[in-house]
Design an enzyme around this catalytic site. Structure first.
Site, PDB file in Angstrom:
ATOM      1  N   ARG A  95       0.873  -1.197   0.000  1.00 31.12           N
ATOM      2  CA  ARG A  95       0.000   0.000   0.000  1.00 31.12           C
ATOM      3  C   ARG A  95       0.900   1.233   0.000  1.00 31.12           C
ATOM      4  O   ARG A  95       1.407   1.623   1.030  1.00 31.12           O
ATOM      5  CB  ARG A  95      -0.898  -0.008   1.246  1.00 31.12           C
ATOM      6  CG  ARG A  95      -2.099   0.914   1.104  1.00 31.12           C
ATOM      7  CD  ARG A  95      -2.734   1.199   2.457  1.00 31.12           C
ATOM      8  NE  ARG A  95      -1.930   2.154   3.193  1.00 31.12           N
ATOM      9  CZ  ARG A  95      -1.830   2.195   4.535  1.00 31.12           C
ATOM     10  NH1 ARG A  95      -2.471   1.328   5.282  1.00 31.12           N
ATOM     11  NH2 ARG A  95      -1.073   3.106   5.114  1.00 31.12           N
ATOM     12  N   HIS A 149      -3.855   4.927   4.059  1.00 34.18           N
ATOM     13  CA  HIS A 149      -5.011   4.031   4.069  1.00 34.18           C
ATOM     14  C   HIS A 149      -6.195   4.690   3.359  1.00 34.18           C
ATOM     15  O   HIS A 149      -6.876   4.084   2.548  1.00 34.18           O
ATOM     16  CB  HIS A 149      -5.392   3.685   5.512  1.00 34.18           C
ATOM     17  CG  HIS A 149      -6.711   3.011   5.611  1.00 34.18           C
ATOM     18  ND1 HIS A 149      -6.910   1.734   5.172  1.00 34.18           N
ATOM     19  CD2 HIS A 149      -7.910   3.457   6.062  1.00 34.18           C
ATOM     20  CE1 HIS A 149      -8.187   1.406   5.346  1.00 34.18           C
ATOM     21  NE2 HIS A 149      -8.802   2.430   5.884  1.00 34.18           N
ATOM     22  N   TYR A 175       3.158   6.281  11.518  1.00 35.29           N
ATOM     23  CA  TYR A 175       3.398   4.910  11.977  1.00 35.29           C
ATOM     24  C   TYR A 175       4.336   4.073  11.107  1.00 35.29           C
ATOM     25  O   TYR A 175       4.592   2.920  11.402  1.00 35.29           O
ATOM     26  CB  TYR A 175       2.066   4.153  12.161  1.00 35.29           C
ATOM     27  CG  TYR A 175       1.180   4.132  10.922  1.00 35.29           C
ATOM     28  CD1 TYR A 175       1.383   3.207   9.910  1.00 35.29           C
ATOM     29  CD2 TYR A 175       0.139   5.040  10.776  1.00 35.29           C
ATOM     30  CE1 TYR A 175       0.586   3.182   8.788  1.00 35.29           C
ATOM     31  CE2 TYR A 175      -0.678   5.033   9.658  1.00 35.29           C
ATOM     32  CZ  TYR A 175      -0.452   4.103   8.666  1.00 35.29           C
ATOM     33  OH  TYR A 175      -1.245   4.091   7.559  1.00 35.29           O
TER      34      TYR A 175
HETATM   35  C1  LIG Z   1     -15.157  -5.035  11.422  1.00 37.35           C
HETATM   36  C2  LIG Z   1     -14.310  -3.826  11.190  1.00 37.35           C
HETATM   37  N1  LIG Z   1     -13.304  -3.553  12.040  1.00 37.35           N
HETATM   38  C3  LIG Z   1     -12.525  -2.469  11.839  1.00 37.35           C
HETATM   39  C4  LIG Z   1     -12.778  -1.620  10.793  1.00 37.35           C
HETATM   40  C5  LIG Z   1     -11.905  -0.409  10.568  1.00 37.35           C
HETATM   41  N2  LIG Z   1     -11.080  -0.620   9.385  1.00 37.35           N
HETATM   42  C6  LIG Z   1     -11.386  -0.070   8.205  1.00 37.35           C
HETATM   43  S1  LIG Z   1     -10.283  -0.477   7.003  1.00 37.35           S
HETATM   44  C7  LIG Z   1      -9.369  -1.400   8.079  1.00 37.35           C
HETATM   45  C8  LIG Z   1      -8.102  -2.094   7.618  1.00 37.35           C
HETATM   46  C9  LIG Z   1      -8.306  -3.189   6.651  1.00 37.35           C
HETATM   47  O1  LIG Z   1      -7.061  -3.601   6.150  1.00 37.35           O
HETATM   48  P1  LIG Z   1      -6.937  -4.633   4.999  1.00 37.35           P
HETATM   49  O2  LIG Z   1      -7.955  -5.696   5.139  1.00 37.35           O
HETATM   50  O3  LIG Z   1      -5.515  -5.055   4.925  1.00 37.35           O
HETATM   51  O4  LIG Z   1      -7.340  -3.807   3.670  1.00 37.35           O
HETATM   52  P2  LIG Z   1      -6.601  -2.551   3.029  1.00 37.35           P
HETATM   53  O5  LIG Z   1      -7.168  -1.339   3.706  1.00 37.35           O
HETATM   54  O6  LIG Z   1      -5.142  -2.707   3.252  1.00 37.35           O
HETATM   55  O7  LIG Z   1      -6.959  -2.571   1.595  1.00 37.35           O
HETATM   56  C10 LIG Z   1      -9.926  -1.379   9.366  1.00 37.35           C
HETATM   57  C11 LIG Z   1      -9.342  -2.062  10.527  1.00 37.35           C
HETATM   58  C12 LIG Z   1     -13.857  -1.928   9.944  1.00 37.35           C
HETATM   59  N3  LIG Z   1     -14.157  -1.175   8.879  1.00 37.35           N
HETATM   60  N4  LIG Z   1     -14.598  -3.047  10.162  1.00 37.35           N
END
Ligand SMILES: Cc1ncc(C[n+]2csc(CCOP(=O)(O)OP(=O)(O)O)c2C)c(N)n1
Ligand SMILES: [Mg+2]
Length: 370
Positions: A259, A263, A272
């Protein structure tokens, strides 16, 4: 190949590994390159708009274009896709007009969701693209369920679900893969391992050697692919799709990438992590594919300039239209939920219409709902 090896087709210098190239016509290869470039340019423009305060929120996918385009090209239009919020390339590949993506980010009157969905959480059922779920992982079980139904109905289509490395820690990842393994459901679990889940690095996400290896526990193959190599992504997904279509069940596909950006537009990764993103610049999936096309004599500097100009002009035109469009009408706050609007909502609507433009401000201390 084991679930810890990594599949690669195009090497750094643009040359394909002998015998590893999928058999794709030039037209398809160029369409893939165009979709990757359009995804990149749309992302850059939308992030700039957000930084200028012209839209509220955006999720960039810079550096992850091969994962989106290579996988989608391997699927048929009869297949249902369950996207994550970081795959705009899927929508472009499926033929969604870019105007709808831009209108969604403005949340304007042209937005098909009428500004009621979170920005970037697109939904185009007519393209078999299921509405994006914000809760991480919930759509993994939806895809499994749909694939089980496809199998029962002897439907020609299969399902594919996109999630990240963080998504593999959700309960739904485990139940989704478990059910799919038992039912031999025709589903592709496509994990884009970009090594971060907001501020959580991959080494804190799992103690497994790879994500692909987790497939074995659920009775399905797991393949690990260089996610910045569009032909390797295509090849792995095509083989998994053919397998699912034949009735041999699901596959877990881990697409290794990084990435490169924040985010989302609300995030500041300098808080971080260091500057590892720079190391990934020379593994850029678009540059790598461009080199491949040039080595194969299919692409030139002139074509590159023309493509970028054409795509930018298209995006700019939509941004202009999107910004000029009005907001969704007040009425849309009350529509599309009830066939017959209940009296208390009708009353709220009538009060809103009566007060609109009169300078009447709702009293913040009034009883809920305001
Ligand atoms: C159940 C839940 N927990 C926490 C969140 C907050 N959240 C949004 S995106 C994210 C990270 C997801 O990371 P990843 O699956 O690696 O996908 P990426 O963003 O890297 O594409 C989190 C923890 C959420 N949306 N839903
Ligand atoms: Mg991630």
């Amino acid at each position: 190949m084991s679930s810890t090896d990594m599949l690669q087709v195009i090497s750094k210098n643009g040359k394909a590994k002998r015998g590893a190239e999928p058999n794709l016509p030039k037209k398809t290869l160029l369409a893939m390159y165009e979709a990757m470039m359009q995804t990149r340019l749309l992302d850059e423009r939308m992030i700039n708009l957000q930084r200028q305060g012209r839209i509220g929120f955006y999720v960039p996918s810079t550096g992850e274009e091969a994962a989106q385009v290579g996988s989608c090209m391997a699927l048929d239009d009869t297949d249902w896709l369950f996207p994550s919020y970081r795959v705009p390339g899927l929508f472009l590949m499926r033929g969604v007009d870019i105007q709808h993506l831009v209108a969604n980010c403005f949340g304007n009157e042209a937005d098909l969701c009428k500004g009621r969905q979170m920005p970037v959480h697109y939904a185009f059922a007519e393209h078999k693209l299921v509405s994006i779920s914000s809760p991480i992982g919930t759509h993994i079980i939806h895809a499994t369920g749909l694939a089980m139904a496809q199998k029962l109905k002897k439907d020609k289509g299969i399902s594919a679900v996109y999630f990240g490395d963080g998504g593999t820690s959700s309960n739904d990842f485990h139940s989704g893969l478990n059910f799919a393994g038992v039912a031999k459901a025709p589903v592709l679990f496509i994990c884009t391992n970009n090594q971060w889940a907001i501020s959580v690095p991959i080494e804190k996400q799992t103690a497994s050697e790879t994500i692909a290896i987790k497939g074995e526990a659920y009775g399905m193959p797991g393949v690990r692919v260089d996610g910045n190599d569009v032909l390797a992504v295509y090849d792995a997904c095509k083989k998994a799709a053919d397998r699912a279509r034949k009735g041999d069940g699901p596959t877990l596909i881990e697409l290794m990438t990084y990435r490169r950006g924040p985010h989302s537009s609300s995030d500041d990764p300098t808080r971080y992590r260091g500057n590892q993103a720079d190391e990934w610049l020379d593994r850029d999936p678009i540059l790598r594919f461009r080199k491949y096309l040039e080595v194969a004599d299919m692409w030139s500097e002139k074509q590159e300039t023309e493509l970028i100009e054409r795509l930018k002009a298209g995006i700019n035109a939509e941004v202009k239209k999107g910004e000029a469009a009005g907001q969704p009408s007040l009425e849309t706050m009350f529509t599309d939920v009830y066939a017959n609007v209940p009296p208390h909502l009708r009353e709220q609507y009538e009060n809103l219409v009566r007060d609109e433009g009169t300078g009447h401000e709702p009293d913040p201390d009034a009883a809920f709902p305001l």
